[in-house]
Design a protein around this motif. Sequence first.
Motif, PDB file in Angstrom:
ATOM      1  N   ARG A  75       0.719  -1.423   0.016  1.00  0.00           N
ATOM      2  CA  ARG A  75      -0.011  -0.072  -0.191  1.00  0.00           C
ATOM      3  C   ARG A  75       0.713   1.204  -0.071  1.00  0.00           C
ATOM      4  O   ARG A  75       0.568   2.101  -0.750  1.00  0.00           O
ATOM      5  N   PHE A  76       2.085   1.425   0.769  1.00  0.00           N
ATOM      6  CA  PHE A  76       2.751   2.325   0.808  1.00  0.00           C
ATOM      7  C   PHE A  76       3.254   2.726  -0.705  1.00  0.00           C
ATOM      8  O   PHE A  76       3.359   3.923  -1.085  1.00  0.00           O
ATOM      9  N   ARG A  77       4.024   1.690  -1.318  1.00  0.00           N
ATOM     10  CA  ARG A  77       4.504   2.072  -2.727  1.00  0.00           C
ATOM     11  C   ARG A  77       3.383   2.638  -3.794  1.00  0.00           C
ATOM     12  O   ARG A  77       3.823   3.540  -4.361  1.00  0.00           O
ATOM     13  N   HIS A  78       2.201   1.973  -3.578  1.00  0.00           N
ATOM     14  CA  HIS A  78       1.045   2.560  -4.302  1.00  0.00           C
ATOM     15  C   HIS A  78       0.493   3.779  -4.167  1.00  0.00           C
ATOM     16  O   HIS A  78       0.382   4.727  -4.907  1.00  0.00           O
ATOM     17  N   ALA A  79       0.466   4.191  -2.957  1.00  0.00           N
ATOM     18  CA  ALA A  79       0.078   5.527  -2.312  1.00  0.00           C
ATOM     19  C   ALA A  79       1.386   6.575  -2.952  1.00  0.00           C
ATOM     20  O   ALA A  79       1.055   7.544  -3.199  1.00  0.00           O
ATOM     21  N   PHE A  80       2.519   6.013  -3.031  1.00  0.00           N
ATOM     22  CA  PHE A  80       3.613   6.980  -3.151  1.00  0.00           C
ATOM     23  C   PHE A  80       3.466   7.281  -4.235  1.00  0.00           C
ATOM     24  O   PHE A  80       3.536   8.326  -4.928  1.00  0.00           O
ATOM     25  N   LYS A  81       3.152   6.372  -5.308  1.00  0.00           N
ATOM     26  CA  LYS A  81       2.879   6.508  -6.747  1.00  0.00           C
ATOM     27  C   LYS A  81       1.655   7.541  -7.089  1.00  0.00           C
ATOM     28  O   LYS A  81       1.974   8.361  -7.879  1.00  0.00           O
ATOM     29  N   VAL A  82       0.467   6.922  -6.648  1.00  0.00           N
ATOM     30  CA  VAL A  82      -0.521   7.846  -6.765  1.00  0.00           C
ATOM     31  C   VAL A  82      -0.606   9.330  -6.430  1.00  0.00           C
ATOM     32  O   VAL A  82      -1.194  10.019  -7.151  1.00  0.00           O
ATOM     33  N   GLN A  83       0.275   9.587  -5.357  1.00  0.00           N
ATOM     34  CA  GLN A  83       0.363  10.802  -4.767  1.00  0.00           C
ATOM     35  C   GLN A  83       1.343  11.637  -5.662  1.00  0.00           C
ATOM     36  O   GLN A  83       1.786  12.894  -5.351  1.00  0.00           O
TER      37      GLN A  83
END
Length: 477
Positions: free
Chosen positions: A386-394
């Motif tokens: 989730r951290f990595r995906h949130a990092f990308k999305v933001q």
Amino acid sequence: MAENEMKRELKTRHLSMIALGGSIGTGLFVTSGSAIAKAGPGGALLAYCGIGIMVFFLMTSLGEMATYLPVSGSFSTYATRFVDPALGFALGWNYWFNWAITLAVDISTAALVTEFWLPDMPGWVFSLAALLLIFLINITSVKSFGETEYWFALIKVVTVVIFLGVGLLTILGIMGGHHTGLSNFTYKKAPFVGGLPMMLSVFVVAGFSFQGTELIGITAGESKTPEKSIPKAIKQVFWRILLFYILSIFVIACLIPYDSHSLLGASETNIAVSPFTLVFKRAGLASAASVMNAVILTSVLSAANSGMYASSRMLWSMAEDGYAAKIFAKTNKRGIPVMALLGTTIVGAITFITSIFGTRIYLFLVAASGLTGFIAWLGIAVSHYRFRHAFKVQGHQLSELKYHARWFPFGPIFAFILCLLVIVGQDIQSFKRFDWMAIGISYMSIPLFIILYGYYKIRYKTKVIPLTEVDLTKHQH
């Protein structure tokens, strides 16, 4: 220094040894023999390799988050920020409970090990002395914890290195006068015994052996230079652990046939049949049992020391996050969370007392903490994904991260699936026999975790945080 803050006094060498010491213990010295007895030499080697690779992915996942956000709450904090506060709450309490119980198990074991030299002394005297010693080490300063752990771990590492040297010389017939070579790998049903079900049960044994590696995430909050220390420690630790475990199991498998009764009889109480003792004896080293007993004693004390540290830091962090009573968030001038340390010591002591007066309650508590390490690992895998995906999305770039986990998203997904398999495969035999009592004991950690998660979720009506709202604020230190 602000109130309730930790002191960053742990160096890279401390971090490396803490993670290494956390995973080299009675799992290697004592129970590795039972893995060979159950699944044969080939099965044991494959299971340990599989779990070793999974742990590597978990450690790189944890490393990526810990270098970005070095906090003592580690995966509990990450789950709160990147997934759902209810998950962080359940993971934190679950982990604290596990280590507080394990602390009691370790001080009981210390007494059993010491009986080898002083059989007439009452065991509780040693246990009390061990608990007091561990408490004093942890209350002094974080540096005293790091230094003690460094030397404890060094004793274990030196033992393994000597064992590997002696073992290889014995296999070649240079020591012990009998050349065995690889004959045990083709002996009877070897190298694979009992097929897939047995290998799965050895995955569980291997998984327990590797527990403690996640300590590296908790030490991040008190590391002097987390950006440098954590990646370095992860790299060193993974290769050393894999090398030590795989080579040790290879040596044991070469020298002791898988159907030898002594492989299954090994326990902390019966050190004479620890696979390490047997190999040393075979090489002609007469005082092997006494030496191995001393090593296992330092190993058990080291595990208790790490347990006290991990649980007190987790309790402190939860108090900071509002998951535990505020009193546990207090630290003294030296940055030690005194109340969290006292709380953990009291729970460990009470658990130990139940082992003297009521074996049933004690066994119940031990069983309840059984799968906690694996549940923590699942939490790490989910949080990192989730951290990595949130990092990308933001809109963040990967180049902003000081340390990159390898093979994303394969790493956390592989670790998640394998962890799940190990949890389910914990006690397959009991399902076959419909032994509900055994199933209840083996899987008790799971309903406890679900109750914690459900309680927080229902009470505070939390939701899984949308990726766009995940808090990616860097931690100031």
